[in-house]
Design an enzyme around this catalytic site. Structure first.
Site, mmCIF file in Angstrom:
data_model
loop_
_atom_site.group_PDB
_atom_site.id
_atom_site.type_symbol
_atom_site.label_atom_id
_atom_site.label_comp_id
_atom_site.label_asym_id
_atom_site.label_seq_id
_atom_site.Cartn_x
_atom_site.Cartn_y
_atom_site.Cartn_z
ATOM 1 N N SER A 144 -3.883 12.330 85.648
ATOM 2 C CA SER A 144 -4.774 11.186 85.819
ATOM 3 C C SER A 144 -6.104 11.495 85.152
ATOM 4 O O SER A 144 -6.512 12.661 85.074
ATOM 5 C CB SER A 144 -5.004 10.905 87.315
ATOM 6 O OG SER A 144 -6.060 9.988 87.509
ATOM 7 N N TYR A 157 -7.086 14.876 95.290
ATOM 8 C CA TYR A 157 -6.284 14.271 94.223
ATOM 9 C C TYR A 157 -6.755 14.775 92.858
ATOM 10 O O TYR A 157 -5.938 15.144 92.008
ATOM 11 C CB TYR A 157 -6.416 12.764 94.306
ATOM 12 C CG TYR A 157 -5.623 11.980 93.283
ATOM 13 C CD1 TYR A 157 -4.258 11.786 93.440
ATOM 14 C CD2 TYR A 157 -6.249 11.399 92.178
ATOM 15 C CE1 TYR A 157 -3.540 11.042 92.516
ATOM 16 C CE2 TYR A 157 -5.532 10.650 91.256
ATOM 17 C CZ TYR A 157 -4.179 10.486 91.430
ATOM 18 O OH TYR A 157 -3.470 9.747 90.515
#
Length: 250
Positions: A144, A157
């Site tokens: 990401s 994350y």
């Protein structure tokens, strides 16, 4: 000839936004697809319909948690028994908790790292032997942009996704001698056609301010890069990060 003709590809997180898009795209481009997810396929009738459209010689699905070693062993065994080889993996599984460190519990941290980085380890560890036996192949791990750019509350994350970047580079180095290519797909903000249509005006305005292209991506746009990386068109590409974020990172 289609880009993925007769390539056997494993898609993890197959019922997520990226996964559902990838299943259809890869099947349409000639791949043999084996997908898995923790949830049941009947929650997504359009994807379930592909089972009837293509048949089990082209498309199979298993409900499984790929963080569990026993599940991944079963998946790889079924792929080998059904098709005799594995040409590519597209790992899209993730878990996310948005909290700063003082509010984040150890259980939440461990669950997020498990769903991002540990799942990547398990999928790659058990897919690799069959890919090597098949004469090589392509691994695409999904990271990401938040693994490269800090965002408030995106602690666990972001750390997990940053770990995927380095994990994949080292994997590419360790297994290049076996004909294995490993790359990282780094998406920015994206959604399904339906979710983008329902996107709030506030969210649209934020993307206009933060992305050079001024919008979120459709999942199909992200998967075009995945398709390229899994195909022979990227035969000289390994150990790299491919950012598809509409210029969000600049």
């Amino acid at each position: 000839m289609n880009m993925l003709d007769n390539k056997v590809i494993l898609i993890t997180g197959g019922l997520g936004t990226l996964g559902r898009s990838a299943i259809k795209m890869f099947l349409d481009r000639g791949a043999i697809v084996y997908a898995c997810d923790r949830i049941q396929m009947d929650a997504y009738p359009a994807t379930q319909q592909l089972l009837y459209q293509y048949g089990e010689q082209k498309f199979r699905f298993m409900q499984a948690d790929v963080c569990e070693e026993s599940n991944m062993i079963s998946i790889i065994d079924e792929i080998e028994n059904a098709y005799g080889r594995l040409d590519g993996t597209y790992h899209t599984v993730h878990t996310n908790v948005w909290k700063p460190v003082l509010e984040l519990t150890l259980a939440e941290w461990e669950a997020t790292i498990r769903g991002t980085l540990t799942s990547t380890f398990v999928v790659n560890k058990y897919a690799l032997p069959l890919m090597i036996k098949s004469g090589g192949g392509s691994i695409v791990n999904t990271s990401s942009i938040l693994g490269q750019i800090p965002s408030k509350g995106c602690l666990a994350y972001g750390a997990g996704k940053a770990g995927i970047n380095q994990f994949t580079k080292v994997l590419a180095l360790d297994y290049a001698q076996y004909g294995i290519r490993a790359n990282v797909l780094v998406p920015g903000d994206f959604g399904s056609t339906e979710s983008l249509a329902a996107q709030s005006e506030q969210a649209k305005a934020a993307m206009k301010d933060n992305a050079m292209l001024g919008r979120s991506a459709n999942a199909d746009e992200i998967n075009e890069m995945a398709c390229f990386l899994l195909s022979d068109a990227s035969s000289y590409t390994t150990g790299a990060l491919f950012t598809v974020d509409g210029g969000f990172h600049l």
